[in-house]
Design a protein around this motif. Structure first.
Motif, PDB file in Angstrom:
ATOM      1  N   ALA A 281       8.363 -55.890 -24.752  1.00 50.63           N
ATOM      2  CA  ALA A 281       9.558 -56.575 -25.265  1.00 50.63           C
ATOM      3  C   ALA A 281      10.747 -56.144 -24.401  1.00 50.63           C
ATOM      4  O   ALA A 281      10.805 -55.002 -23.944  1.00 50.63           O
ATOM      5  CB  ALA A 281       9.781 -56.181 -26.719  1.00 50.63           C
ATOM      6  N   GLU A 282      11.694 -57.068 -24.211  1.00 52.49           N
ATOM      7  CA  GLU A 282      12.848 -56.751 -23.343  1.00 52.49           C
ATOM      8  C   GLU A 282      13.595 -55.497 -23.797  1.00 52.49           C
ATOM      9  O   GLU A 282      14.096 -54.740 -22.980  1.00 52.49           O
ATOM     10  CB  GLU A 282      13.821 -57.946 -23.311  1.00 52.49           C
ATOM     11  CG  GLU A 282      13.345 -59.053 -22.412  1.00 52.49           C
ATOM     12  CD  GLU A 282      14.209 -60.311 -22.497  1.00 52.49           C
ATOM     13  OE1 GLU A 282      15.113 -60.378 -23.368  1.00 52.49           O
ATOM     14  OE2 GLU A 282      13.948 -61.234 -21.700  1.00 52.49           O
ATOM     15  N   GLY A 283      13.620 -55.265 -25.108  1.00 53.05           N
ATOM     16  CA  GLY A 283      14.354 -54.114 -25.637  1.00 53.05           C
ATOM     17  C   GLY A 283      13.596 -52.804 -25.568  1.00 53.05           C
ATOM     18  O   GLY A 283      14.091 -51.755 -26.016  1.00 53.05           O
ATOM     19  N   ALA A 284      12.380 -52.820 -25.023  1.00 50.12           N
ATOM     20  CA  ALA A 284      11.562 -51.603 -24.928  1.00 50.12           C
ATOM     21  C   ALA A 284      10.611 -51.767 -23.744  1.00 50.12           C
ATOM     22  O   ALA A 284       9.400 -51.857 -23.913  1.00 50.12           O
ATOM     23  CB  ALA A 284      10.782 -51.383 -26.232  1.00 50.12           C
ATOM     24  N   ALA A 285      11.180 -51.772 -22.531  1.00 52.08           N
ATOM     25  CA  ALA A 285      10.377 -52.165 -21.368  1.00 52.08           C
ATOM     26  C   ALA A 285      10.387 -51.142 -20.230  1.00 52.08           C
ATOM     27  O   ALA A 285      10.555 -51.500 -19.060  1.00 52.08           O
ATOM     28  CB  ALA A 285      10.856 -53.531 -20.873  1.00 52.08           C
ATOM     29  N   PRO A 286      10.159 -49.859 -20.531  1.00 51.65           N
ATOM     30  CA  PRO A 286      10.207 -48.876 -19.442  1.00 51.65           C
ATOM     31  C   PRO A 286       9.085 -49.052 -18.411  1.00 51.65           C
ATOM     32  O   PRO A 286       9.282 -48.770 -17.228  1.00 51.65           O
ATOM     33  CB  PRO A 286      10.064 -47.530 -20.174  1.00 51.65           C
ATOM     34  CG  PRO A 286       9.441 -47.853 -21.487  1.00 51.65           C
ATOM     35  CD  PRO A 286       9.924 -49.218 -21.846  1.00 51.65           C
ATOM     36  N   MET A 287       7.925 -49.534 -18.851  1.00 53.60           N
ATOM     37  CA  MET A 287       6.819 -49.747 -17.890  1.00 53.60           C
ATOM     38  C   MET A 287       7.156 -50.894 -16.940  1.00 53.60           C
ATOM     39  O   MET A 287       6.891 -50.818 -15.743  1.00 53.60           O
ATOM     40  CB  MET A 287       5.525 -50.087 -18.633  1.00 53.60           C
ATOM     41  CG  MET A 287       4.825 -48.917 -19.261  1.00 53.60           C
ATOM     42  SD  MET A 287       3.858 -47.941 -18.092  1.00 53.60           S
ATOM     43  CE  MET A 287       2.564 -49.073 -17.688  1.00 53.60           C
ATOM     44  N   VAL A 288       7.724 -51.958 -17.503  1.00 55.46           N
ATOM     45  CA  VAL A 288       8.082 -53.113 -16.670  1.00 55.46           C
ATOM     46  C   VAL A 288       9.119 -52.681 -15.635  1.00 55.46           C
ATOM     47  O   VAL A 288       9.033 -53.034 -14.453  1.00 55.46           O
ATOM     48  CB  VAL A 288       8.621 -54.267 -17.549  1.00 55.46           C
ATOM     49  CG1 VAL A 288       9.076 -55.439 -16.689  1.00 55.46           C
ATOM     50  CG2 VAL A 288       7.559 -54.719 -18.545  1.00 55.46           C
ATOM     51  N   GLU A 289      10.067 -51.874 -16.096  1.00 54.93           N
ATOM     52  CA  GLU A 289      11.096 -51.374 -15.179  1.00 54.93           C
ATOM     53  C   GLU A 289      10.451 -50.635 -14.001  1.00 54.93           C
ATOM     54  O   GLU A 289      10.799 -50.869 -12.843  1.00 54.93           O
ATOM     55  CB  GLU A 289      12.031 -50.429 -15.948  1.00 54.93           C
ATOM     56  CG  GLU A 289      13.129 -49.813 -15.112  1.00 54.93           C
ATOM     57  CD  GLU A 289      13.979 -48.840 -15.934  1.00 54.93           C
ATOM     58  OE1 GLU A 289      15.136 -49.180 -16.218  1.00 54.93           O
ATOM     59  OE2 GLU A 289      13.487 -47.743 -16.298  1.00 54.93           O
ATOM     60  N   ALA A 290       9.470 -49.774 -14.301  1.00 55.85           N
ATOM     61  CA  ALA A 290       8.824 -48.991 -13.239  1.00 55.85           C
ATOM     62  C   ALA A 290       8.012 -49.884 -12.297  1.00 55.85           C
ATOM     63  O   ALA A 290       8.047 -49.705 -11.073  1.00 55.85           O
ATOM     64  CB  ALA A 290       7.923 -47.919 -13.864  1.00 55.85           C
ATOM     65  N   VAL A 291       7.284 -50.864 -12.874  1.00 56.72           N
ATOM     66  CA  VAL A 291       6.474 -51.756 -12.033  1.00 56.72           C
ATOM     67  C   VAL A 291       7.391 -52.572 -11.122  1.00 56.72           C
ATOM     68  O   VAL A 291       7.158 -52.686  -9.917  1.00 56.72           O
ATOM     69  CB  VAL A 291       5.587 -52.680 -12.908  1.00 56.72           C
ATOM     70  CG1 VAL A 291       4.918 -53.769 -12.062  1.00 56.72           C
ATOM     71  CG2 VAL A 291       4.530 -51.864 -13.648  1.00 56.72           C
ATOM     72  N   GLU A 292       8.461 -53.111 -11.708  1.00 54.54           N
ATOM     73  CA  GLU A 292       9.364 -53.959 -10.907  1.00 54.54           C
ATOM     74  C   GLU A 292      10.061 -53.162  -9.800  1.00 54.54           C
ATOM     75  O   GLU A 292      10.267 -53.662  -8.698  1.00 54.54           O
ATOM     76  CB  GLU A 292      10.410 -54.623 -11.813  1.00 54.54           C
ATOM     77  CG  GLU A 292       9.803 -55.782 -12.598  1.00 54.54           C
ATOM     78  CD  GLU A 292      10.792 -56.433 -13.561  1.00 54.54           C
ATOM     79  OE1 GLU A 292      11.893 -55.871 -13.765  1.00 54.54           O
ATOM     80  OE2 GLU A 292      10.440 -57.498 -14.114  1.00 54.54           O
ATOM     81  N   ALA A 293      10.389 -51.890 -10.099  1.00 54.08           N
ATOM     82  CA  ALA A 293      11.107 -51.072  -9.112  1.00 54.08           C
ATOM     83  C   ALA A 293      10.148 -50.395  -8.134  1.00 54.08           C
ATOM     84  O   ALA A 293      10.586 -49.750  -7.178  1.00 54.08           O
ATOM     85  CB  ALA A 293      11.948 -50.025  -9.838  1.00 54.08           C
TER      86      ALA A 293
END
Ligand SMILES: Cc1ncc(COP(=O)(O)O)c(C=O)c1O
Ligand SMILES: N[C@@H](CCOP(=O)(O)O)C(=O)O
Length: 420
Positions: A281-293
């Motif tokens: 979910a956009e409000g709880a996305a630390p994994m997505v942040e790491a994958v994207e970065a």
């Protein structure tokens, strides 16, 4: 694709018990599986994995449910209700609407307590008995607590669950309560509950049965084994991609391990490993942040919010296992809004598949990735739906239509229907 999967079979180290041992994923230190209670590496605090000298092939599996796969597990049987053997639904309207070649829904909400956690608990509670512990404990956004309470009750053991106050769906608290868990509501979020449970475990006050426990993930590995067998039997092929919601990242880690072991045993070609695709979910996305970065570490989000309370998690403890799983299989990760999650929940319900909000994140993520052109139209995809609709009745009421009051009279009912 760089899978880093096909490590040669290892001969059992001297610490192994019947060909099974624990190994640190960071420093490769090896430990006997059942001589002591440990969740992380004694030397470097890295995450542990259960390792087998002889990972199985398809012919080694017989029976049904999780324990069909006992050749891939540390024991031949567990504390069972029984679990697994969940349906792989076709959803033709959704498939056409999203625009992929094949779409199947692996509905883990059909497990005994209504979520995939049962697969982990049947193994985890068995291990707890092997270790001779007294009290089982977990932190939970709800489903882990429901499963722990039920399997603890089944095993005749004391259970303690720590929940973030006011943030757990009603169905899940009801389950933990009736299965006789001691429920502590913490004035904090899930991540702080897990910090406390880890402290309790470190002090020897309880046996931790969150997915930090490597044996839990062994049971959850069977989701992957079932998907591969069911999809192959129905479609004559393996799926190109598995899309799943991500919270503490246990399932992502477990599926990756499942595929590594299948490649290791020769049961699966590296080219047939599905791309693991995580959705938050956009409000709880630390994994997505790491994958994207392109980061190797996941930053803890202190403040998280989403209607999908099951994945309201800011510090996914299995990230060091799950990030390589997403990267090495050629997968990706995406964040979706709560509105998209609710739309996907409605769309699944429209195909007769009732899921809780976090589960619908997988379908919401697939749709978004198709819209963005990051998933091709010729792909065969399995979306994992992790929990049953009845887990969160409030969310279901919000997403669904309100009942219409009518008089106690047939003519009035017909008049009401004609009014539309
Ligand atoms: C319904 C549901 N879906 C998804 C998840 C996320 O799974 P994982 O923690 O394995 O990433 C959870 C719990 O974490 C859950 O309860
Ligand atoms: N959604 C989970 C969060 C805890 O995850 P776990 O897999 O580490 O137990 C829950 O249902 O509590």
């Amino acid at each position: 694709m760089s899978l880093e999967l096909a490590a040669p079979r290892q001969s059992a180290p001297s610490v192994a018990d019947d060909g099974v041992w624990l190994e640190c994923i960071a420093c490769s230190e090896q430990f006997a599986p059942f001589d002591d209670i440990r969740y992380t590496c004694d030397d470097c605090d890295g995450l542990l994995e259960v390792r087998y000298a002889d990972p199985p092939t398809w012919d080694d599996f017989e029976g049904r449910g999780v324990w069909r796969y006992s050749a891939a597990l540390p024991f031949a049987e567990g504390v069972t209700l029984p679990e697994g053997d969940t349906p792989l639904h076709d959803v033709p309207r959704l498939e056409e609407d999203i625009g992929v070649d094949r779409l199947r829904i692996k509905h883990e909400g059909m497990n005994p307590t209504g979520s995939f956690k049962d697969r982990g608990m049947t193994v985890g509670v068995r291990v707890a008995k092997e270790l001779g512990v007294d009290r089982l404990a977990c932190a939970s956004t709800g489903n882990t607590s429901a499963a722990l309470a039920a399997y603890g009750a089944r095993g005749g053991m004391e259970t303690l669950v720590l929940l973030p106050a006011g943030k757990v769906a009603a169905g899940k608290i009801a389950q933990a309560s009736l299965h006789d868990a001691r429920i502590l509501e913490v004035d904090g979020n899930f991540d702080s509950c897990l910090d406390i449970v880890q402290d309790l475990a470190a002090r020897g006050e309880a046996y931790l049965l969150n997915s930090l426990n490597p044996f839990r993930l062994e049971g959850q590995k069977t989701i992957g084994l079932e998907i591969m067998e069911q999809f192959r039997d129905e479609e004559g092929d393996y799926p190109d991609r598995i899309v799943l919601p991500v919270g503490n990242a246990g399932n992502t880690s477990a599926l990756y391990k499942c595929f590594r072991e299948l490649v290791q045993s020769g049961a699966l070609a590296e080219s047939d490993v599905p791309k693991l695709t995580g959705v938050q979910a956009e409000g709880a996305a630390p994994m997505v942040e790491a994958v994207e970065a392109g980061n190797d570490e996941v930053r803890r989000w202190e403040s998280v919010e989403t209607r999908a309370t099951a994945i309201r998690i800011g510090n996914p403890v299995n990230a060091p296992k799950a990030l390589p799983g997403i990267r090495n299989t050629g997968g990706t990760a995406v964040a979706v809004s709560d509105e998209r999650i609710t739309d996907a929940q409605r769309a699944l319900a429209g195909e007769g598949v009732g899921v809780e909000p976090a589960s619908a994140a997988s379908v919401a993520g697939l749709r978004k990735l198709r819209e963005q052109g990051r998933i091709a139209a010729d792909e065969q995809v399995v979306c994992l739906t992790t929990g049953h609709l009845l887990k969160d009745p409030d969310a279901a009421f919000e997403a669904g239509d309100d009942p219409e009051p009518v008089p106690n009279d047939t003519d009035a009912v017909l008049a009401h229907l004609a009014d539309d």
